[in-house]
Motif scaffolding. Structure first.
Motif, PDB file in Angstrom:
ATOM      1  N   ILE A   1       6.892  -5.264  -4.755  1.00  0.00           N
ATOM      2  CA  ILE A   1       7.366  -3.939  -4.349  1.00  0.00           C
ATOM      3  C   ILE A   1       8.433  -3.420  -5.303  1.00  0.00           C
ATOM      4  CG2 ILE A   1       8.624  -2.693  -2.548  1.00  0.00           C
ATOM      5  CD1 ILE A   1       7.174  -4.523  -0.523  1.00  0.00           C
ATOM      6  N   ILE A   2       9.372  -4.282  -5.700  1.00  0.00           N
ATOM      7  CA  ILE A   2      10.414  -3.874  -6.646  1.00  0.00           C
ATOM      8  C   ILE A   2       9.796  -3.413  -7.962  1.00  0.00           C
ATOM      9  CG2 ILE A   2      12.314  -4.740  -8.073  1.00  0.00           C
ATOM     10  CD1 ILE A   2      13.156  -6.467  -5.681  1.00  0.00           C
ATOM     11  N   THR A   3       8.795  -4.162  -8.437  1.00  0.00           N
ATOM     12  CA  THR A   3       8.143  -3.788  -9.700  1.00  0.00           C
ATOM     13  C   THR A   3       7.442  -2.457  -9.588  1.00  0.00           C
ATOM     14  OG1 THR A   3       7.814  -6.143 -10.193  1.00  0.00           O
ATOM     15  CG2 THR A   3       6.548  -4.553 -11.496  1.00  0.00           C
TER      16      THR A   3
ATOM     17  N   LEU B   1      -2.060  -2.504 -10.883  1.00  0.00           N
ATOM     18  CA  LEU B   1      -2.918  -1.425 -10.380  1.00  0.00           C
ATOM     19  C   LEU B   1      -2.161  -0.104 -10.355  1.00  0.00           C
ATOM     20  CD1 LEU B   1      -4.777  -3.013  -7.322  1.00  0.00           C
ATOM     21  CD2 LEU B   1      -5.800  -2.299  -9.487  1.00  0.00           C
ATOM     22  N   ALA B   2      -0.941  -0.149  -9.837  1.00  0.00           N
ATOM     23  CA  ALA B   2      -0.132   1.073  -9.782  1.00  0.00           C
ATOM     24  C   ALA B   2       0.094   1.633 -11.180  1.00  0.00           C
ATOM     25  CB  ALA B   2       1.203   0.783  -9.089  1.00  0.00           C
ATOM     26  N   TYR B   3       0.377   0.764 -12.118  1.00  0.00           N
ATOM     27  CA  TYR B   3       0.605   1.193 -13.502  1.00  0.00           C
ATOM     28  C   TYR B   3      -0.640   1.872 -14.074  1.00  0.00           C
ATOM     29  CZ  TYR B   3       1.256   0.780 -18.559  1.00  0.00           C
ATOM     30  OH  TYR B   3       1.332   1.049 -19.908  1.00  0.00           O
ATOM     31  N   GLN B   4      -1.811   1.281 -13.841  1.00  0.00           N
ATOM     32  CA  GLN B   4      -3.042   1.847 -14.400  1.00  0.00           C
ATOM     33  C   GLN B   4      -3.379   3.186 -13.763  1.00  0.00           C
ATOM     34  OE1 GLN B   4      -3.987   0.658 -16.990  1.00  0.00           O
ATOM     35  NE2 GLN B   4      -3.843  -1.579 -17.037  1.00  0.00           N
ATOM     36  N   ILE B   5      -3.107   3.329 -12.473  1.00  0.00           N
ATOM     37  CA  ILE B   5      -3.338   4.620 -11.821  1.00  0.00           C
ATOM     38  C   ILE B   5      -2.451   5.691 -12.445  1.00  0.00           C
ATOM     39  CG2 ILE B   5      -3.134   5.908  -9.648  1.00  0.00           C
ATOM     40  CD1 ILE B   5      -3.821   3.254  -8.212  1.00  0.00           C
ATOM     41  N   LYS B   6      -1.191   5.351 -12.691  1.00  0.00           N
ATOM     42  CA  LYS B   6      -0.271   6.298 -13.329  1.00  0.00           C
ATOM     43  C   LYS B   6      -0.732   6.680 -14.729  1.00  0.00           C
ATOM     44  CE  LYS B   6       3.970   4.883 -10.946  1.00  0.00           C
ATOM     45  NZ  LYS B   6       5.318   4.283 -11.111  1.00  0.00           N
ATOM     46  N   LYS B   7      -1.405   5.757 -15.397  1.00  0.00           N
ATOM     47  CA  LYS B   7      -1.904   6.022 -16.750  1.00  0.00           C
ATOM     48  C   LYS B   7      -3.163   6.883 -16.740  1.00  0.00           C
ATOM     49  CE  LYS B   7      -0.697   4.214 -20.187  1.00  0.00           C
ATOM     50  NZ  LYS B   7       0.215   4.677 -21.268  1.00  0.00           N
ATOM     51  N   GLY B   8      -3.695   7.157 -15.544  1.00  0.00           N
ATOM     52  CA  GLY B   8      -4.847   8.043 -15.437  1.00  0.00           C
ATOM     53  C   GLY B   8      -6.179   7.350 -15.274  1.00  0.00           C
TER      54      GLY B   8
ATOM     55  N   THR C   1       0.836  -1.211   0.000  1.00  0.00           N
ATOM     56  CA  THR C   1       0.000   0.000   0.000  1.00  0.00           C
ATOM     57  C   THR C   1       0.867   1.257   0.000  1.00  0.00           C
ATOM     58  OG1 THR C   1      -1.921  -1.019   1.078  1.00  0.00           O
ATOM     59  CG2 THR C   1      -1.657   1.354   1.360  1.00  0.00           C
ATOM     60  N   ALA C   2       1.906   1.252   0.842  1.00  0.00           N
ATOM     61  CA  ALA C   2       2.802   2.414   0.933  1.00  0.00           C
ATOM     62  C   ALA C   2       3.566   2.631  -0.372  1.00  0.00           C
ATOM     63  CB  ALA C   2       3.775   2.229   2.092  1.00  0.00           C
ATOM     64  N   ALA C   3       3.992   1.544  -1.008  1.00  0.00           N
ATOM     65  CA  ALA C   3       4.729   1.663  -2.266  1.00  0.00           C
ATOM     66  C   ALA C   3       3.850   2.238  -3.365  1.00  0.00           C
ATOM     67  CB  ALA C   3       5.273   0.295  -2.687  1.00  0.00           C
ATOM     68  N   ILE C   4       2.596   1.794  -3.424  1.00  0.00           N
ATOM     69  CA  ILE C   4       1.670   2.338  -4.422  1.00  0.00           C
ATOM     70  C   ILE C   4       1.400   3.811  -4.152  1.00  0.00           C
ATOM     71  CG2 ILE C   4      -0.706   2.226  -5.308  1.00  0.00           C
ATOM     72  CD1 ILE C   4      -0.624  -0.792  -4.880  1.00  0.00           C
ATOM     73  N   GLN C   5       1.197   4.168  -2.888  1.00  0.00           N
ATOM     74  CA  GLN C   5       0.934   5.569  -2.547  1.00  0.00           C
ATOM     75  C   GLN C   5       2.135   6.453  -2.863  1.00  0.00           C
ATOM     76  OE1 GLN C   5      -0.190   6.205   1.544  1.00  0.00           O
ATOM     77  NE2 GLN C   5      -1.131   8.186   1.097  1.00  0.00           N
ATOM     78  N   LEU C   6       3.328   5.936  -2.627  1.00  0.00           N
ATOM     79  CA  LEU C   6       4.548   6.698  -2.911  1.00  0.00           C
ATOM     80  C   LEU C   6       4.682   7.004  -4.394  1.00  0.00           C
ATOM     81  CD1 LEU C   6       7.294   7.819  -1.859  1.00  0.00           C
ATOM     82  CD2 LEU C   6       8.250   5.546  -2.329  1.00  0.00           C
ATOM     83  N   THR C   7       4.311   6.058  -5.232  1.00  0.00           N
ATOM     84  CA  THR C   7       4.528   6.221  -6.676  1.00  0.00           C
ATOM     85  C   THR C   7       3.324   6.787  -7.426  1.00  0.00           C
ATOM     86  OG1 THR C   7       3.897   3.894  -7.027  1.00  0.00           O
ATOM     87  CG2 THR C   7       6.233   4.370  -6.739  1.00  0.00           C
ATOM     88  N   THR C   8       2.128   6.726  -6.813  1.00  0.00           N
ATOM     89  CA  THR C   8       0.926   7.185  -7.530  1.00  0.00           C
ATOM     90  C   THR C   8       0.152   8.276  -6.799  1.00  0.00           C
ATOM     91  OG1 THR C   8      -0.623   5.613  -6.501  1.00  0.00           O
ATOM     92  CG2 THR C   8       0.631   4.834  -8.422  1.00  0.00           C
ATOM     93  N   LYS C   9       0.452   8.485  -5.516  1.00  0.00           N
ATOM     94  CA  LYS C   9      -0.268   9.435  -4.660  1.00  0.00           C
ATOM     95  C   LYS C   9      -1.667   8.956  -4.301  1.00  0.00           C
ATOM     96  CE  LYS C   9       3.355  11.970  -5.272  1.00  0.00           C
ATOM     97  NZ  LYS C   9       4.443  11.885  -4.264  1.00  0.00           N
ATOM     98  N   GLN C  10      -1.992   7.717  -4.628  1.00  0.00           N
ATOM     99  CA  GLN C  10      -3.302   7.159  -4.264  1.00  0.00           C
ATOM    100  C   GLN C  10      -3.098   6.006  -3.287  1.00  0.00           C
ATOM    101  OE1 GLN C  10      -6.039   6.281  -7.434  1.00  0.00           O
ATOM    102  NE2 GLN C  10      -7.403   5.076  -6.130  1.00  0.00           N
TER     103      GLN C  10
ATOM    104  N   LEU D   1       8.073   0.041  -7.533  1.00  0.00           N
ATOM    105  CA  LEU D   1       8.993   1.157  -7.311  1.00  0.00           C
ATOM    106  C   LEU D   1       9.893   1.456  -8.509  1.00  0.00           C
ATOM    107  CD1 LEU D   1      10.148   0.483  -3.632  1.00  0.00           C
ATOM    108  CD2 LEU D   1       8.469   2.153  -4.440  1.00  0.00           C
ATOM    109  N   PHE D   2      10.264   0.410  -9.261  1.00  0.00           N
ATOM    110  CA  PHE D   2      11.317   0.620 -10.259  1.00  0.00           C
ATOM    111  C   PHE D   2      10.940   0.282 -11.698  1.00  0.00           C
ATOM    112  CE2 PHE D   2      13.502  -0.421  -6.222  1.00  0.00           C
ATOM    113  CZ  PHE D   2      14.140   0.795  -6.027  1.00  0.00           C
ATOM    114  N   PHE D   3       9.845  -0.429 -11.926  1.00  0.00           N
ATOM    115  CA  PHE D   3       9.563  -0.881 -13.277  1.00  0.00           C
ATOM    116  C   PHE D   3       8.190  -0.482 -13.794  1.00  0.00           C
ATOM    117  CE2 PHE D   3      12.760  -3.817 -11.624  1.00  0.00           C
ATOM    118  CZ  PHE D   3      13.722  -3.739 -12.625  1.00  0.00           C
ATOM    119  N   ASN D   4       7.504   0.406 -13.108  1.00  0.00           N
ATOM    120  CA  ASN D   4       6.194   0.864 -13.584  1.00  0.00           C
ATOM    121  C   ASN D   4       6.304   2.253 -14.202  1.00  0.00           C
ATOM    122  OD1 ASN D   4       4.176  -1.029 -13.402  1.00  0.00           O
ATOM    123  ND2 ASN D   4       3.828  -0.689 -11.223  1.00  0.00           N
TER     124      ASN D   4
END
Length: 223
Positions: A216-218, A175-182, A133-142, A220-223
């Motif tokens: 977590i690695i994916t 999920l993180a990737y799709q959030i970043k895509k809008g 959850t923290a990793a997604i919030q760090l990279t997407t703000k959600q 933080l570093f590959f999305n």
């Protein structure tokens, strides 16, 4: 809306009939398809004897491959939304329609979440969930409270994306990737049961740690 319930199943002979009965009772207007991921038990025979709509994979593709097969089926059959619904009996069919309503309101992905209104228990497994959850919030703000939930519904646009995208696994990093895509991701509070029979592919401390670290690695570093 035309809704498809995708049920990936691997060695679920003791659970699959209960899952289907739950769907028929609680969500009778939804279509469903079981993706039998080359089970080694009697899952295939049970599906055939009971005339349950299903696709038998000729090789074991794992969860990602089984779910992607379901999304391809949903795309070609013209469904407006498709929901991943586990074959182990942990998901409850009465929560499908509340998730569908959020799709109708404009969300692209809706997650059946155990932790919108309830706190996560203090356990090693939930520690992993908190870190994801923290990793997604760090990279997407959600903040996604239940990122590992396997109960999630996609709209028509994302059905196509998940069906044909090479790296569209039904996992938190996607999920993180799709959030970043809008895309709009929403969580809805649900309850889940404990698995009655069989064994999860993520059971065991070693498997859980490997899953968490890789995810977590994916993120933080590959999305």
């Amino acid at each position: 809306m035309k809704i498809l319930v995708i049920i990936p199943a691997y060695n679920e002979q003791d659970n699959i009939l209960k899952v289907i009965e739950d769907l028929k009772c609680k969500c009778p207007k939804c279509d469903y398809i079981v993706i039998n991921d080359c089970s080694k038990d009697n899952t295939k025979e049970i599906l055939e004897i009971n005339n349950i709509p299903h696709i038998n994979l000729i090789a074991n593709l794992g969860l990602s491959g089984a779910v992607q097969t379901g999304y391809k089926y949903a795309w070609y059959k013209g469904y407006d939304a498709a929901i991943q619904f586990d074959g182990d009996g942990q998901h409850c069919a009465e929560y499908i329609l509340p998730l569908v309503k959020e799709i109708e309101k404009g969300s692209n992905i809706v997650i059946g979440s155990r932790f919108v209104e309830r706190k996560k228990p203090l356990s090693l497994r939930m520690l992993g969930s908190r870190i994801i959850t923290a990793a997604i919030q760090l990279t997407t703000k959600q903040k996604i409270m239940d990122p590992t939930s396997g109960m999630r519904i996609l709209d028509r646009e994302l059905i196509k994306d998940y069906a044909f995208g090479v790296n569209r696994k039904p996992e938190p990093d996607t999920l993180a990737y799709q959030i970043k895509k809008g895309y709009k991701v929403k969580e809805v509070q649900v309850e889940m049961r404990e698995r009655i029979a069989g064994t999860s592919i993520y059971s065991g401390l070693g498997n859980s740690i490997k899953y968490m670290v890789k995810t977590i690695i994916t993120i933080l570093f590959f999305n």
